[in-house]
Scaffold this active site. Structure first.
Site, PDB file in Angstrom:
ATOM      1  N   ASP A  84       0.849  -1.195   0.000  1.00 23.71           N
ATOM      2  CA  ASP A  84       0.000   0.000   0.000  1.00 23.71           C
ATOM      3  C   ASP A  84       0.886   1.248   0.000  1.00 23.71           C
ATOM      4  O   ASP A  84       1.711   1.415   0.909  1.00 23.71           O
ATOM      5  CB  ASP A  84      -0.889  -0.040   1.256  1.00 23.71           C
ATOM      6  CG  ASP A  84      -1.971   1.015   1.221  1.00 23.71           C
ATOM      7  OD1 ASP A  84      -2.380   1.436   0.122  1.00 23.71           O
ATOM      8  OD2 ASP A  84      -2.424   1.423   2.320  1.00 23.71           O
ATOM      9  N   ASP A 105       3.242   4.397  -5.447  1.00 22.52           N
ATOM     10  CA  ASP A 105       2.690   5.741  -5.241  1.00 22.52           C
ATOM     11  C   ASP A 105       3.772   6.784  -5.511  1.00 22.52           C
ATOM     12  O   ASP A 105       4.551   7.137  -4.634  1.00 22.52           O
ATOM     13  CB  ASP A 105       2.141   5.890  -3.820  1.00 22.52           C
ATOM     14  CG  ASP A 105       1.528   7.273  -3.605  1.00 22.52           C
ATOM     15  OD1 ASP A 105       1.566   8.095  -4.548  1.00 22.52           O
ATOM     16  OD2 ASP A 105       1.018   7.525  -2.504  1.00 22.52           O
ATOM     17  N   HIS A 175      -7.294  10.083   3.423  1.00 25.77           N
ATOM     18  CA  HIS A 175      -7.065   9.078   4.472  1.00 25.77           C
ATOM     19  C   HIS A 175      -7.397   9.627   5.858  1.00 25.77           C
ATOM     20  O   HIS A 175      -7.171  10.799   6.127  1.00 25.77           O
ATOM     21  CB  HIS A 175      -5.596   8.652   4.469  1.00 25.77           C
ATOM     22  CG  HIS A 175      -5.148   8.047   3.173  1.00 25.77           C
ATOM     23  ND1 HIS A 175      -4.400   8.734   2.264  1.00 25.77           N
ATOM     24  CD2 HIS A 175      -5.362   6.823   2.639  1.00 25.77           C
ATOM     25  CE1 HIS A 175      -4.148   7.947   1.216  1.00 25.77           C
ATOM     26  NE2 HIS A 175      -4.725   6.785   1.426  1.00 25.77           N
ATOM     27  N   GLY A 176      -7.898   8.765   6.717  1.00 23.22           N
ATOM     28  CA  GLY A 176      -8.150   9.156   8.107  1.00 23.22           C
ATOM     29  C   GLY A 176      -9.610   9.500   8.332  1.00 23.22           C
ATOM     30  O   GLY A 176     -10.480   9.092   7.572  1.00 23.22           O
ATOM     31  N   GLY A 205     -11.416   4.900   2.403  1.00 23.76           N
ATOM     32  CA  GLY A 205     -12.804   4.425   2.451  1.00 23.76           C
ATOM     33  C   GLY A 205     -13.466   4.609   3.817  1.00 23.76           C
ATOM     34  O   GLY A 205     -14.694   4.620   3.911  1.00 23.76           O
TER      35      GLY A 205
HETATM   36  P1  13P Z   1      -8.515   4.998   5.620  1.00 28.00           P
HETATM   37  O1  13P Z   1      -7.583   4.810   6.766  1.00 28.00           O
HETATM   38  O2  13P Z   1      -9.057   6.385   5.571  1.00 28.00           O
HETATM   39  O3  13P Z   1      -9.577   3.951   5.577  1.00 28.00           O
HETATM   40  O4  13P Z   1      -7.661   4.841   4.285  1.00 28.00           O
HETATM   41  C1  13P Z   1      -7.047   3.622   4.029  1.00 28.00           C
HETATM   42  C2  13P Z   1      -6.301   3.689   2.754  1.00 28.00           C
HETATM   43  O5  13P Z   1      -6.695   4.337   1.805  1.00 28.00           O
HETATM   44  C3  13P Z   1      -5.066   2.898   2.657  1.00 28.00           C
HETATM   45  O6  13P Z   1      -4.423   3.095   1.455  1.00 28.00           O
END
Ligand code: 13P
Length: 277
Positions: A84, A105, A175-176, A205
């Protein structure tokens, strides 16, 4: 079975549903997610960030942990082990150590450099049967207020010039924890979907409303990344357990006390995404 994401994401794209990508942070989380997804009989993507990999001991440890659990737990569903937000070095290291998929990324660079780095990773990965996701625009934190939308021409160029298998465009997601309702740009998503035939990915998400998820999937999102939501669920179970079990010191009982809340959240999300085999 450890696989890349190509087959599962293409099926999701065809069938108008999404595959969950859950970030893993330790052995317990990995077991919980594998057990629940096996129970639900759905494919799953396990995401490992560079910092999570370091925390767990490195890419080799992560891939051996996941591979061994799949064997010992008799997991039969397709499981994709995915980097990721990796750098080029992360991706190559992870591939060399057993990962079946990567997200390069290079979105912090200008588009030409992003394309160059992404293409190098695609060449390395595809020779080894590994799937590649890439990002365009910058999907930052919920506190960022600028550049929250990808440029459509950049999306098209990254797709056409690199050979990636899935694209994560910035469409107002982050994110977050969202401090306000995310300003998701459905017009941009539709435009991207018209121009780009590979599966599209939504990062950040956690905290997206049920209505938005329904819409996002209808508008072409085939993979949804979740980390914070499971952290919140796990902490809720853990806090409750600690308050009611002041004399328990067994780390196994403590760490696993978030399991039930995590399971509830996983099931809720999988139902929302309409995930199928
Ligand atoms: P969240 O922590 O906001 O769910 O995002 C997770 C994410 O996109 C990991 O790449």
């Amino acid at each position: 079975m450890l696989v890349n994401f190509i087959d599962m994401l293409n099926k999701a794209k065809e069938g108008n549903y999404a595959i969950p990508h859950f970030n893993i942070n330790n052995l317990e989380w990995t077991k919980i997610i594998l057990e629940k997804c096996e129970d639900l009989k759905i494919p799953v993507i396990l995401g490992v960030s560079s910092s999570a990999s370091k925390y767990m001991g490195g890419w080799f440890v992560c891939s051996n942990m996941v591979g061994s659990l799949i064997k010992e737990m008799n997991i039969t569903i397709p499981v994709c082990l995915h980097v990721d937000h990796g750098t080029k070095e992360d991706c190559i290291n992870a591939i060399n150590n057993g990962f079946t998929s990567v997200m390069i990324d290079a979105s912090k660079y200008k588009i030409d450099e992003n394309i160059k780095i992404t293409k190098e990773v695609v060449e390395y990965a595809h020779q080894r049967g590994i799937s590649v996701e890439a990002e365009v625009g910058s999907i930052g934190l919920t506190t960022d207020s600028e550049n929250i939308y990808a440029d459509i021409n950049d999306c098209i160029r990254l797709y056409k010039e690199t050979g990636i298998d899935a694209l994560a465009p910035a469409i107002g997601n982050a994110h977050g924890i969202y401090l306000e309702k995310p300003r998701l740009n459905y017009e941009l998503l539709d435009e991207i979907k018209r121009e780009i035939s590979i599966p599209l990915v939504l990062h950040g998400g956690s905290g997206i409303s049920h209505e938005d998820f329904e819409k996002l999937i209808k508008h072409g999102i085939s993979k949804v990344n979740i980390n914070t939501d499971l952290q919140i669920a796990w902490k809720k179970g853990l806090t409750n357990f600690l308050e009611n079990n002041k004399e328990v010191y067994d780390p196994r009982k403590i760490i696993l006390s978030g399991k039930e809340e995590m399971n509830k959240k996983i099931e809720e999300l999988v139902n929302l995404f309409n995930t199928k085999m």
